[in-house]
Design a protein around this motif. Structure first.
Motif, mmCIF file in Angstrom:
data_model
loop_
_atom_site.group_PDB
_atom_site.id
_atom_site.type_symbol
_atom_site.label_atom_id
_atom_site.label_comp_id
_atom_site.label_asym_id
_atom_site.label_seq_id
_atom_site.Cartn_x
_atom_site.Cartn_y
_atom_site.Cartn_z
ATOM 1 N N VAL A 11 2.383 25.205 -42.218
ATOM 2 C CA VAL A 11 3.048 23.924 -41.955
ATOM 3 C C VAL A 11 4.521 24.195 -41.660
ATOM 4 N N LYS A 12 4.956 23.803 -40.466
ATOM 5 C CA LYS A 12 6.339 24.108 -40.077
ATOM 6 C C LYS A 12 7.299 23.025 -40.532
ATOM 7 N N ASP A 13 8.530 23.432 -40.877
ATOM 8 C CA ASP A 13 9.637 22.522 -41.103
ATOM 9 C C ASP A 13 9.322 21.415 -42.114
ATOM 10 N N TYR A 14 8.728 21.816 -43.239
ATOM 11 C CA TYR A 14 8.361 20.838 -44.270
ATOM 12 C C TYR A 14 9.608 20.326 -44.983
ATOM 13 N N ASP A 15 9.695 19.011 -45.123
ATOM 14 C CA ASP A 15 10.808 18.387 -45.841
ATOM 15 C C ASP A 15 10.199 17.597 -46.997
ATOM 16 N N VAL A 16 10.418 18.076 -48.215
ATOM 17 C CA VAL A 16 9.696 17.516 -49.354
ATOM 18 C C VAL A 16 10.006 16.032 -49.546
ATOM 19 N N ASN A 17 11.247 15.619 -49.338
ATOM 20 C CA ASN A 17 11.573 14.207 -49.538
ATOM 21 C C ASN A 17 11.020 13.314 -48.432
ATOM 22 N N ARG A 18 10.727 13.907 -47.286
ATOM 23 C CA ARG A 18 10.183 13.118 -46.185
ATOM 24 C C ARG A 18 8.648 13.154 -46.200
ATOM 25 N N ASP A 19 8.075 14.319 -46.550
ATOM 26 C CA ASP A 19 6.650 14.535 -46.307
ATOM 27 C C ASP A 19 5.735 14.438 -47.531
ATOM 28 N N ALA A 20 6.275 14.469 -48.748
ATOM 29 C CA ALA A 20 5.400 14.472 -49.929
ATOM 30 C C ALA A 20 4.866 13.067 -50.211
ATOM 31 N N THR A 21 3.639 12.994 -50.742
ATOM 32 C CA THR A 21 3.078 11.701 -51.146
ATOM 33 C C THR A 21 3.649 11.336 -52.520
ATOM 34 N N GLN A 25 1.956 10.682 -55.208
ATOM 35 C CA GLN A 25 1.256 11.424 -56.263
ATOM 36 C C GLN A 25 1.773 12.866 -56.339
ATOM 37 N N GLU A 26 2.069 13.471 -55.195
ATOM 38 C CA GLU A 26 2.637 14.827 -55.210
ATOM 39 C C GLU A 26 3.996 14.827 -55.911
ATOM 40 N N MET A 27 4.784 13.787 -55.644
ATOM 41 C CA MET A 27 6.115 13.694 -56.262
ATOM 42 C C MET A 27 6.026 13.670 -57.783
ATOM 43 N N ARG A 28 4.919 13.143 -58.310
ATOM 44 C CA ARG A 28 4.747 13.057 -59.767
ATOM 45 C C ARG A 28 4.574 14.455 -60.390
ATOM 46 N N SER A 29 4.376 15.471 -59.567
ATOM 47 C CA SER A 29 4.408 16.860 -60.037
ATOM 48 C C SER A 29 5.653 17.587 -59.530
ATOM 49 N N VAL A 64 -4.656 15.568 -60.167
ATOM 50 C CA VAL A 64 -4.034 15.098 -61.412
ATOM 51 C C VAL A 64 -2.643 15.737 -61.528
ATOM 52 N N ALA A 65 -1.615 14.901 -61.680
ATOM 53 C CA ALA A 65 -0.216 15.363 -61.659
ATOM 54 C C ALA A 65 0.305 15.644 -63.064
ATOM 55 N N CYS A 66 1.413 16.394 -63.126
ATOM 56 C CA CYS A 66 2.086 16.650 -64.406
ATOM 57 C C CYS A 66 2.325 15.327 -65.147
ATOM 58 N N ALA A 67 2.832 14.331 -64.421
ATOM 59 C CA ALA A 67 3.187 13.059 -65.061
ATOM 60 C C ALA A 67 1.952 12.349 -65.623
ATOM 61 N N ASP A 68 0.777 12.553 -65.029
ATOM 62 C CA ASP A 68 -0.438 11.904 -65.559
ATOM 63 C C ASP A 68 -0.663 12.297 -67.012
ATOM 64 N N CYS A 69 -0.416 13.555 -67.360
ATOM 65 C CA CYS A 69 -0.656 14.024 -68.730
ATOM 66 C C CYS A 69 0.606 14.013 -69.592
ATOM 67 N N LEU A 99 10.845 8.163 -56.776
ATOM 68 C CA LEU A 99 11.076 9.562 -57.145
ATOM 69 C C LEU A 99 11.647 10.290 -55.926
ATOM 70 N N ARG A 100 12.507 11.256 -56.200
ATOM 71 C CA ARG A 100 13.020 12.072 -55.107
ATOM 72 C C ARG A 100 13.415 13.441 -55.668
ATOM 73 N N ILE A 101 13.496 14.405 -54.762
ATOM 74 C CA ILE A 101 13.851 15.775 -55.136
ATOM 75 C C ILE A 101 15.353 15.949 -54.935
ATOM 76 N N THR A 102 16.018 16.494 -55.960
ATOM 77 C CA THR A 102 17.475 16.649 -55.899
ATOM 78 C C THR A 102 17.908 18.110 -55.948
ATOM 79 N N ARG A 103 16.934 19.053 -56.042
ATOM 80 C CA ARG A 103 17.304 20.451 -56.194
ATOM 81 C C ARG A 103 17.054 21.232 -54.902
#
Ligand code: HEC
Ligand code: HEC
Ligand code: HEC
Ligand code: HEC
Ligand code: HEC
Length: 476
Positions: free
Chosen positions: A230-240, A242-246, A320-325, A210-214
């Motif tokens: 949290v400084k300089d957060y990069d979602v594609n680098r730093d998300a777990t 399970q987080e990506m599943r939401s 619990v992520a969006c994708a779980d349900c 999974l990756r973020i494209t927007r």
């Protein structure tokens, strides 16, 4: 072939020792590698039928490698109602302007108070129940809201497969392409896209991760994390994972606005994702969506904050992520896959809920509907309170109150409306975070009544009331 596999290491050591037979050994190594690769492929349930690249937009091509996911993805055309969710497929006769054979039911016809709430804004013209992903591009192109207002290309971010279009228009620069397409008139921007959200919008074509494209979500998350220290957060680098599943869903199922003349799609998370934090942001930047036609209030329209409301609930807190349900695992023959038939979990309770909850299907459905019915009743109370405030403001305006005098009442309308709309536009009927949804409605009612108090002070005193005390109504 995994480069760190121990087998490759031992072969390499052997090669070093046998320098004399170097050429023969290289041939042997190639063979070994080849056999190992075949073995790995046998374990992989997917046959690579076609080569996918970072430019393959058409989901049918991806479907050649992943037919099970593609079959489910196509089923998002299905329409089925639940008590408060899903959608109805209302048949219509296709015309040259509108080739759709079905539409979802109209929310403003279901509850005409919504028209009064949005008086003077495009939503009072057309607002329907949402339906499956397959319809996102055509429903947006044909909504009457396009006729009332000139919409920008920024609308497409959440209604089409835009990843390759952004890259192409930006000469390889995603951010640049996003900004250029957002600023185009809708009709021009639409010539650059072809499909509703597609595989490439959520997946890396080589690894399927999974990756973020927007870009708007990347920036929104950076601002949100900065607000949390949290400084300089990069979602594609730093998300777990399970987080990506939401997060993949949070690219679209969120509150947004278009910033400035360049119509830059922006998520108002600079202070946080709670309703008061988002309102505070809009107040800070002095933003309004429209001026209410009957009262002159500088109003805001909230839209589908599923991600924000979910993040305040017990499920998000429990990881619990969006994708779980909404994309639960299912078995297809020997394979375990994620259901790409994204829809109401109440149509699939067994997979969506019973993996974690041991209650019966009937019990689970009942628990959800109990939460939703309580929410729906309180929503009606809050809606009536808002209608009362709008009526009072109208009367005060008609009685000649000045803008200065109406300022407080209008400010209360802005707040009451945004709070109400936040949970109204949210599509789970309170389920994603029941306590938070009730809190928001409670505060909305309070804003409406306080607004009335401020406005009524401006009105001529009511005619003398009969003195007999009204009978106290029986408690329900
Ligand atoms: C614990 C399970 C669960 C999680 C996690 C969850 N949802 Fe839901 N969602 C539901 C239920 C239950 C409904 C109500 C469905 C209904 O009324 O038919 C719902 C409704 C919806 C709807 C409206 C569906 C419809 O058919 O009307 C959308 C859209 C939605 N959720 C998106 C999301 C997004 C996006 C996330 C993550 C940010 C999320 N959900 C997380 C269970 C969940
Ligand atoms: C940040 C993402 C995002 C943007 C930007 C966006 N939408 Fe949507 N839109 C959604 C989501 C999510 C839904 C489904 C949930 C819902 O209807 O509440 C939706 C639903 C819709 C629908 C179907 C339901 C309805 O409202 O009748 C229409 C039509 C629509 N959008 C039009 C537009 C237009 C026009 C624009 C540009 C002004 C726009 N959208 C911009 C995410 C977005
Ligand atoms: C590119 C933007 C986008 C992404 C990404 C996205 N959605 Fe949607 N979603 C929409 C839009 C737009 C609609 C409404 C389409 C319409 O009404 O025509 C929608 C509709 C839905 C519905 C209603 C389906 C129904 O049958 O009523 C659910 C549930 C939903 N989305 C959940 C999710 C979940 C869960 C994810 C993440 C796995 C997700 N969405 C990712 C834009 C998006
Ligand atoms: C809205 C986002 C979204 C779209 C669009 C999407 N997927 Fe997925 N996909 C997911 C999620 C979420 C998972 C679960 C991944 C995880 O748990 O790491 C997944 C998992 C997968 C997997 C891994 C095996 C499995 O089923 O869990 C494959 C293969 C896959 N998707 C193929 C596709 C194909 C092919 C398409 C297009 C027809 C597609 N996906 C479209 C979100 C999406
Ligand atoms: C991945 C696991 C998981 C899934 C899937 C899941 N839940 Fe939950 N649910 C939890 C956890 C964890 C809690 C927190 C309470 C607890 O620890 O028991 C919870 C709590 C609840 C509660 C109590 C809410 C409250 O405010 O006290 C309800 C009701 C509920 N879930 C319904 C559902 C429904 C309906 C579905 C399917 C649409 C679902 N859950 C899917 C894990 C899950």
């Amino acid at each position: 072939m995994n480069p760190s596999s121990p087998r490759r290491g031992s072969v390499a050591r052997f090669l070093l020792a046998a320098t004399a037979a170097a050429l023969v050994a290289v041939g042997a190594l190639a063979l070994l590698l080849n056999i190992f690769e075949r073995k790995q492929e046998a374990k992989n349930p997917f046959f690579k039928v076609v080569e996918l690249t970072d430019d393959t937009t058409d989901p049918a091509v991806w479907g050649k490698n992943f037919p099970l996911q593609y079959d489910d993805y196509k089923r998002t055309v299905d329409q089925e109602r639940t008590r408060y969710g899903g959608s109805e497929a209302l048949p219509r006769t296709p015309t040259a302007d509108d080739p759709r054979a079905t539409v979802a039911q109209s929310k403003i016809e279901e509850d005409p108070r919504l028209k009064k709430m949005w008086a003077g804004y495009a939503f009072a013209a057309d607002f329907r129940e949402e339906r499956g992903h397959a319809y996102m591009l055509s429903d947006q192109t044909i909504t009457d809201r396009q006729k009332v207002v000139k919409q920008p290309g920024a609308c497409l971010n959440c209604h089409a497969s835009t990843y390759t279009a952004y890259k192409k228009i930006g000469d390889g620069d995603l951010q640049k392409g996003f900004e250029k397409i957002s600023a185009m008139p809708y009709a021009e921007a639409a010539t650059h896209v072809e499909h509703p959200v597609a595989c490439i919008d959520c997946h890396d074509s080589q690894t399927m991760a999974l990756r973020i494209t927007r870009p708007a979500f990347m920036e929104g998350m950076r601002n949100l994390k900065a607000a949390q220290g949290v400084k300089d957060y990069d979602v594609n680098r730093d998300a777990t994972r399970q987080e990506m599943r939401s997060f993949v869903c949070g690219q679209c199922h969120v509150e947004y606005y278009f910033k400035g003349a360049e119509k830059k799609l922006t998520y108002p998370w600079h202070n946080g994702t709670k309703v008061e934090q988002m309102l505070a942001y809009y107040d800070q930047v002095g933003f309004k969506d429209w001026t209410h036609k009957d009262t002159g209030a500088p109003a805001l329209k909230a839209q589908h904050p599923e991600f924000e409301l979910w993040s305040q609930g017990i499920h998000a807190r429990s990881g619990v992520a969006c994708a779980d349900c909404h994309m639960p695992y299912k078995r297809e023959g020997a394979h375990k896959i994620s259901s790409h038939h994204v829809r109401s979990p109440l149509l699939d309770i067994n997979r969506a809920c019973q993996t974690c909850h041991k209650w019966s299907e009937a019990e689970l459905k009942d628990r959800v509907e109990t939460i939703q019915t309580r929410f729906h009743n309180l929503r009606n109370v809050a809606m009536d309170a808002l209608m009362d405030l709008i009526d009072d403001l109208k009367s005060a305006k008609a009685a000649g109150a000045s803008d200065e005098q109406l300022k407080d009442g209008r400010e209360f309308q802005r707040k009451a409306q945004f709070y109400f709309d936040f949970v109204e536009a949210e599509n789970s009927t309170g389920f994603h975070a029941p306590d938070e949804a009730a809190r928001i409605l409670g505060e909305s009612i309070d804003f409406s009544r306080k607004g009335q108090k401020a406005v009524r002070a401006l009105l001529p005193p009511p005619a003398a009331q009969p003195t007999a005390a009204a009978p106290v109504p029986a408690q329900p």
